[in-house]
Design a protein around this motif. Structure first.
Motif, short mmCIF file in Angstrom:
data_model
loop_
_atom_site.label_atom_id
_atom_site.label_comp_id
_atom_site.label_asym_id
_atom_site.label_seq_id
_atom_site.Cartn_x
_atom_site.Cartn_y
_atom_site.Cartn_z
N ARG A 1 0.67 -1.14 0.10
CA ARG A 1 -0.11 -0.19 -0.09
C ARG A 1 0.81 1.19 -0.01
O ARG A 1 1.46 1.50 1.11
CB ARG A 1 -0.86 0.05 1.23
N PHE A 2 0.87 1.96 -1.01
CA PHE A 2 1.59 3.43 -1.05
C PHE A 2 3.05 3.20 -0.97
O PHE A 2 3.50 4.09 -0.59
CB PHE A 2 0.96 4.23 -0.45
N GLY A 3 3.56 1.89 -1.69
CA GLY A 3 5.05 2.03 -1.81
C GLY A 3 5.53 2.13 -3.00
O GLY A 3 6.62 2.64 -3.40
N PHE A 4 4.68 1.80 -4.20
CA PHE A 4 5.43 1.51 -5.54
C PHE A 4 5.90 2.95 -6.07
O PHE A 4 6.91 2.99 -6.60
CB PHE A 4 4.28 0.99 -6.38
N MET A 5 5.07 4.06 -5.59
CA MET A 5 5.51 5.25 -6.08
C MET A 5 7.12 5.91 -5.77
O MET A 5 7.61 6.55 -6.48
CB MET A 5 4.77 6.60 -5.40
N GLY B 1 10.33 10.12 -14.10
CA GLY B 1 10.12 8.80 -13.48
C GLY B 1 10.86 8.75 -12.25
O GLY B 1 10.79 7.59 -11.74
N ALA B 2 11.19 9.97 -11.78
CA ALA B 2 11.83 9.83 -10.33
C ALA B 2 10.59 9.69 -9.25
O ALA B 2 9.43 9.85 -9.54
CB ALA B 2 12.23 11.33 -10.09
N PRO B 3 11.12 9.09 -8.07
CA PRO B 3 10.03 8.59 -7.21
C PRO B 3 9.07 9.96 -6.66
O PRO B 3 9.74 11.01 -6.47
CB PRO B 3 10.99 8.13 -5.85
N GLY B 4 8.25 9.66 -6.47
CA GLY B 4 6.97 10.79 -6.16
C GLY B 4 5.78 10.27 -5.78
O GLY B 4 5.36 9.21 -6.19
N LEU B 5 4.95 11.22 -5.08
CA LEU B 5 3.76 10.75 -4.86
C LEU B 5 2.76 10.49 -5.95
O LEU B 5 2.09 9.40 -5.79
CB LEU B 5 2.95 12.04 -4.03
#
Length: 284
Positions: free
Chosen positions: A124-128, A183-187
């Motif tokens: 839950r809410f990790g892939f981003m 593609g950088a990590p972000g919400l």
């Protein structure tokens, strides 16, 4: 993993460790706010008592803690990069009297579990925030048993998530922020329609489907919303860090005004929408 992805992973670990105190402070609010997403995941994953369940990037423990309470004859393992977040998860488990719950510090892109070890895998809410989304999806598929469901939740588009944009858009209007690389990590990295369906399918999962879930973040006052976001959200703190004192005060005043405009029955209510995606590891 490349040196660049290693650097992203290490930055993520440092960030979540640093903000763990804020997440612990606001854990009760987060628990209620995010519960509908976890409940949808549990339903989609078809978890049954006696199952071995893995919850990846679980932070302070949800939805793994809820699952552990539902399957007293099963066992739940939750993972995260942040040791401090998992310390909160373990404390939460003790407070709830859960003995079928354990934690493991690890990287989602290199899970330290054998193939086909779990009856259900959640994230839950990790892939981003994962350095390599595809590698993480492959790992989740790998550790799932044949026929098991792999289920994730990611935030939908910004316009469907005023809980975040109320403050982040205000900061962006007042501070010149560096543009993150594509593609950088972000919400909202995983928000594009169909992205997670493709990621799951490319990882070898079958019968992949999506469901959109909307709920509401509720705060007692605009000031509570401001305190919450400045204590748990790294991008908010980073953005405010670029502002001088006068600009920061202007941002705060604007955010509080917007939050007041979102009040219903004396509470601040802000839309929160996520996509829940589920796929099945093929029977062998």
């Amino acid at each position: 993993m490349s040196a660049h992805l290693d650097q992203i992973r290490d930055q993520q670990r440092e960030t979540w460790d640093r903000f763990s105190a804020g997440w612990k402070k606001w854990d009760a609010l987060v628990l209620g706010w995010l519960a509908p997403f976890g409940q949808a995941m549990i339903r989609q994953a078809a978890i049954e008592d006696g199952d071995q369940v893995l919850d990846v990037a679980a932070g302070t423990g949800e939805p793994g803690l809820t699952v552990a309470a539902l399957i007293p004859n099963g066992r739940v393992t939750v993972t995260d990069l942040s040791e401090r977040m998992l310390q909160v998860a373990s404390e939460n488990a003790r407070n709830r009297g859960l003995t079928n719950f354990e934690t493991k510090i690890c990287d989602a892109g290199a899970l330290p579990f054998p193939d086909a070890a779990f009856d259900a895998v959640l994230c839950r809410f990790g892939f981003m925030f994962f350095p390599d989304v595809a590698a993480a999806a492959e790992q989740l598929r790998r550790v799932a048993k044949p026929g098991a469901h792999v289920c994730a939740a990611v935030w939908s588009s910004p316009e469907k998530n005023t809980w975040a944009t109320t403050i982040m858009a205000t900061i962006a209007r007042n501070v010149e922020l560096p543009k993150p690389p594509v593609g950088a990590p972000g919400l909202f990295r995983c928000a594009p329609e169909g992205m997670m369906t493709a990621v799951f399918a490319d990882a070898g999962l079958h019968d992949v489907r999506e469901e959109e879930i909307t709920t509401t973040m509720v705060h007692d006052s605009p000031e509570d919303y401001w305190a919450f976001m400045t204590e748990i959200a790294a991008p908010v703190v980073a953005g405010l860090g670029q502002a001088d004192i006068a600009t920061r005060e202007r941002i705060k005043a604007e955010v509080l005004d917007l939050a007041r405009q979102s009040m219903r029955a004396g509470k601040v209510e802000l839309r929160s929408t996520a996509t829940v995606v589920v796929g099945t590891r093929q029977l062998q």
